[in-house]
Design a protein around this motif. Structure first.
Motif, PDB file in Angstrom:
ATOM      1  N   ASP A 113       2.129  14.717  -4.993  1.00  0.00           N
ATOM      2  CA  ASP A 113       1.715  14.578  -3.600  1.00  0.00           C
ATOM      3  C   ASP A 113       2.438  15.579  -2.575  1.00  0.00           C
ATOM      4  O   ASP A 113       3.556  15.061  -1.704  1.00  0.00           O
ATOM      5  CB  ASP A 113       1.898  13.164  -3.008  1.00  0.00           C
ATOM      6  CG  ASP A 113       0.761  12.254  -3.699  1.00  0.00           C
ATOM      7  OD1 ASP A 113      -0.142  12.942  -4.329  1.00  0.00           O
ATOM      8  OD2 ASP A 113       0.772  11.201  -3.679  1.00  0.00           O
ATOM      9  N   PRO A 133       0.788  -1.215  -0.037  1.00  0.00           N
ATOM     10  CA  PRO A 133       0.048   0.052   0.090  1.00  0.00           C
ATOM     11  C   PRO A 133       0.838   1.242  -0.088  1.00  0.00           C
ATOM     12  O   PRO A 133       1.842   1.299   0.494  1.00  0.00           O
ATOM     13  CB  PRO A 133      -0.767  -0.198   1.359  1.00  0.00           C
ATOM     14  CG  PRO A 133       0.255  -0.979   2.250  1.00  0.00           C
ATOM     15  CD  PRO A 133       0.894  -1.936   1.451  1.00  0.00           C
ATOM     16  N   GLY A 134       0.264   2.325  -0.425  1.00  0.00           N
ATOM     17  CA  GLY A 134       0.944   3.673  -0.688  1.00  0.00           C
ATOM     18  C   GLY A 134       1.973   3.839  -1.632  1.00  0.00           C
ATOM     19  O   GLY A 134       2.321   2.699  -2.362  1.00  0.00           O
ATOM     20  N   VAL A 135       2.177   5.128  -2.103  1.00  0.00           N
ATOM     21  CA  VAL A 135       3.096   5.452  -3.453  1.00  0.00           C
ATOM     22  C   VAL A 135       4.502   5.115  -2.988  1.00  0.00           C
ATOM     23  O   VAL A 135       5.183   4.566  -3.944  1.00  0.00           O
ATOM     24  CB  VAL A 135       2.877   7.120  -3.400  1.00  0.00           C
ATOM     25  CG1 VAL A 135       3.902   7.177  -4.744  1.00  0.00           C
ATOM     26  CG2 VAL A 135       1.557   7.303  -3.936  1.00  0.00           C
ATOM     27  N   TRP A 136       4.998   5.246  -1.742  1.00  0.00           N
ATOM     28  CA  TRP A 136       6.274   4.845  -1.547  1.00  0.00           C
ATOM     29  C   TRP A 136       6.838   3.551  -1.502  1.00  0.00           C
ATOM     30  O   TRP A 136       7.647   3.133  -2.239  1.00  0.00           O
ATOM     31  CB  TRP A 136       6.811   5.477  -0.263  1.00  0.00           C
ATOM     32  CG  TRP A 136       8.399   5.264   0.086  1.00  0.00           C
ATOM     33  CD1 TRP A 136       9.020   4.480   0.864  1.00  0.00           C
ATOM     34  CD2 TRP A 136       9.339   6.137  -0.562  1.00  0.00           C
ATOM     35  NE1 TRP A 136      10.194   4.342   0.818  1.00  0.00           N
ATOM     36  CE2 TRP A 136      10.665   5.510  -0.129  1.00  0.00           C
ATOM     37  CE3 TRP A 136       9.363   7.204  -1.151  1.00  0.00           C
ATOM     38  CZ2 TRP A 136      11.954   5.796  -0.321  1.00  0.00           C
ATOM     39  CZ3 TRP A 136      10.791   7.652  -1.621  1.00  0.00           C
ATOM     40  CH2 TRP A 136      11.706   6.928  -1.376  1.00  0.00           C
ATOM     41  N   THR A 137       5.813   2.818  -0.981  1.00  0.00           N
ATOM     42  CA  THR A 137       5.896   1.314  -0.958  1.00  0.00           C
ATOM     43  C   THR A 137       5.772   0.689  -2.173  1.00  0.00           C
ATOM     44  O   THR A 137       6.662  -0.166  -2.745  1.00  0.00           O
ATOM     45  CB  THR A 137       4.704   0.630  -0.126  1.00  0.00           C
ATOM     46  OG1 THR A 137       4.994   1.319   1.109  1.00  0.00           O
ATOM     47  CG2 THR A 137       5.195  -0.870   0.131  1.00  0.00           C
ATOM     48  N   GLN A 180       2.186  14.654   1.449  1.00  0.00           N
ATOM     49  CA  GLN A 180       2.205  13.228   1.664  1.00  0.00           C
ATOM     50  C   GLN A 180       3.814  12.797   1.195  1.00  0.00           C
ATOM     51  O   GLN A 180       4.239  12.079   2.278  1.00  0.00           O
ATOM     52  CB  GLN A 180       1.069  12.336   1.205  1.00  0.00           C
ATOM     53  CG  GLN A 180      -0.142  12.470   1.765  1.00  0.00           C
ATOM     54  CD  GLN A 180      -1.211  11.443   1.352  1.00  0.00           C
ATOM     55  OE1 GLN A 180      -0.977  10.970   0.240  1.00  0.00           O
ATOM     56  NE2 GLN A 180      -2.014  11.126   2.280  1.00  0.00           N
ATOM     57  N   LEU A 181       4.330  13.046   0.167  1.00  0.00           N
ATOM     58  CA  LEU A 181       5.526  12.453  -0.011  1.00  0.00           C
ATOM     59  C   LEU A 181       6.687  13.185   0.324  1.00  0.00           C
ATOM     60  O   LEU A 181       7.593  12.629   1.094  1.00  0.00           O
ATOM     61  CB  LEU A 181       5.573  12.308  -1.640  1.00  0.00           C
ATOM     62  CG  LEU A 181       6.533  11.179  -2.111  1.00  0.00           C
ATOM     63  CD1 LEU A 181       6.218   9.846  -1.579  1.00  0.00           C
ATOM     64  CD2 LEU A 181       6.486  11.003  -3.587  1.00  0.00           C
ATOM     65  N   HIS A 221      -2.503  12.243  -5.503  1.00  0.00           N
ATOM     66  CA  HIS A 221      -3.370  11.061  -4.993  1.00  0.00           C
ATOM     67  C   HIS A 221      -3.895  11.572  -3.347  1.00  0.00           C
ATOM     68  O   HIS A 221      -4.701  10.821  -2.880  1.00  0.00           O
ATOM     69  CB  HIS A 221      -2.304  10.043  -4.281  1.00  0.00           C
ATOM     70  CG  HIS A 221      -1.529   9.563  -5.914  1.00  0.00           C
ATOM     71  ND1 HIS A 221      -0.373  10.020  -6.178  1.00  0.00           N
ATOM     72  CD2 HIS A 221      -1.779   8.887  -6.702  1.00  0.00           C
ATOM     73  CE1 HIS A 221       0.024   9.341  -6.954  1.00  0.00           C
ATOM     74  NE2 HIS A 221      -0.871   8.765  -7.581  1.00  0.00           N
ATOM     75  N   GLU A 222      -3.628  12.696  -2.905  1.00  0.00           N
ATOM     76  CA  GLU A 222      -4.026  13.330  -1.606  1.00  0.00           C
ATOM     77  C   GLU A 222      -5.507  13.573  -1.502  1.00  0.00           C
ATOM     78  O   GLU A 222      -6.114  13.877  -2.368  1.00  0.00           O
ATOM     79  CB  GLU A 222      -3.126  14.591  -1.270  1.00  0.00           C
ATOM     80  CG  GLU A 222      -1.797  14.285  -1.142  1.00  0.00           C
ATOM     81  CD  GLU A 222      -1.015  15.603  -1.113  1.00  0.00           C
ATOM     82  OE1 GLU A 222       0.160  15.693  -0.966  1.00  0.00           O
ATOM     83  OE2 GLU A 222      -1.686  16.632  -1.202  1.00  0.00           O
TER      84      GLU A 222
END
Length: 407
Positions: A179, A74-78, A182-183, A210-211
């Protein structure tokens, strides 16, 4: 070139004359006319503008390769780290994958593309260069814009900003952001850098957002502030933005008016969420809207098949469109809507009923596809397609014609 017995936007049977890269004439179909070797037989098919995929990640594709187990989290970074761990180990090299994906898109009717090229400390300019090579290979078959994209953020890994500037200096068409809250967790600095690089190299801006909820609204307001302050009206796009319509009605109305006032365009990938901004209201306000496929069966997701007509069906489906006018509007977004984001010379859609792109004087970027009505064309997604780019047949029967081939 003469296209005989074709139905523009599923209307009356017509004969269409092309001269150079423009539509030069349209008349009622004349069945008594003797066909010429250079003619295209419409066979009663529907004639629409070619597709404009204005949100696609050609640089992460696995199109044409075997399906693999999805390993992303899950999530952009992952998800980005999952891609980073796998993209070099594919069965064939990245340049071949990118070119093969673009070829498949063209074969299905997409002749206008805005693609992302990820730039970071891991891939540096390798992905950008693979996309440039594909753009050059198919320069006669499609118009491609490349957005330099900080998928991993700009400040989480030192050195990223310099690689972004290197890509812009090399000729990238659009500067990307992602983002801001968040990022990178420094939205003002992130957006200041994105807009400063865009201003320095005189390119447009496209921000992945994506926020959700009020965070997404806050980032949108920061984007709008910079658009206004730098006089970049009409040169900024926000992609995704699938959480901006879920705060409250007053906020939704205010954001629509803000997009319209500053001519900030919006690109959607038809996600399965209901909190995005309302398409009909955005269109009525004069906001330019485009459609894209996003990833193409890559390390992020198994979805995507290079066919924007499939994604048009998805756009209609997730928005609950049932009326013919709304389904037709989805197809207009997938064709001319995206084109108006890539080029200011293409007028934006003026209403839900606007069906441009196939009139005398329009650019001869066209698709012939089997179908009864526009709604049935979107629902059935036929495969009997002929693709024309700048007045020349570039694909037929879901295959791109080789250089020197005749239709």
């Amino acid at each position: 070139m003469f296209i005989s017995n074709v139905r523009p936007w599923a209307g009356a049977a017509s004969d269409v004359l092309l001269e150079g890269d423009r539509i030069a004439g349209i008349s009622a179909h004349d069945p008594s006319r003797a066909p010429q070797p250079s003619d295209v037989d419409g066979r009663g098919r529907v004639l629409i503008p070619s597709f404009s995929d204005v949100h696609v990640h050609l640089d992460s594709t696995r199109i044409g390769l075997p399906f693999r187990e999805h390993t992303g989290g899950p999530g952009v970074w992952t998800m980005m780290m999952n891609d980073r761990q796998n993209w070099r180990d594919a069965e064939i090299g990245l340049p071949e994958r990118v070119a093969g994906t673009l070829e498949r898109m063209i074969a299905r009717g997409t002749t206008r593309v805005r693609t992302f090229a990820q730039v970071d400390v891991d891939c540096r300019l390798e992905k950008y260069e693979a996309v440039v090579a594909a753009k050059e290979k198919f320069a006669a078959e499609a118009e491609v814009q490349i957005m330099v994209f900080p998928q991993a953020g700009i400040f989480r890994e030192p050195g990223t900003e310099q690689y972004l500037e290197d890509a812009l200096r090399a000729g990238a068409d659009v500067m990307g952001g992602i983002d801001p809250c968040q990022l990178d967790r420094d939205p003002a600095r992130h957006l200041d850098t994105v807009f400063a690089l865009a201003e320095k190299y005189q390119v447009e801006v496209d921000v992945h957002l994506h926020e959700m909820g009020t965070m997404g609204v806050f980032s949108t307001e920061l984007i709008a502030e910079r658009t206004r302050a730098l006089g970049m009206q009409g040169r900024v796009n926000i992609s995704h933005a699938f959480g901006l319509g879920g705060v409250d009605d007053a906020t939704t109305r205010r954001l629509i008016d803000l997009f319209a006032e500053l001519d900030i365009s919006w690109t959607t990938v038809a996600p399965s969420v209901t909190d995005h901004l309302p398409i009909a209201d955005m269109t009525r306000a004069g906001v330019r809207i485009g459609l894209g496929e996003d990833g193409q069966r890559d390390y992020w997701s198994p979805y995507g098949n290079c066919d924007l007509l499939d994604r048009t069906w998805q756009l209609a489906f997730v928005n609950g469109f049932r009326q013919d006018e709304l389904i037709g509007h989805a197809l207009a977004i997938a064709t001319v809507g995206g084109a108006s984001i890539m080029s200011h010379g293409v007028p934006r859609l003026s209403s839900l009923a606007d069906r441009p792109g196939v009139a005398v004087g329009d650019r001869a970027d066209l698709v012939l596809v089997d179908g009864e009505t526009i709604a049935s064309t979107v629902m059935d997604r036929g495969t009997d397609r002929t693709v024309i780019h700048d007045g020349r047949v570039v694909a037929d029967g879901l295959k791109v014609l080789s250089v020197g081939d005749s239709y």
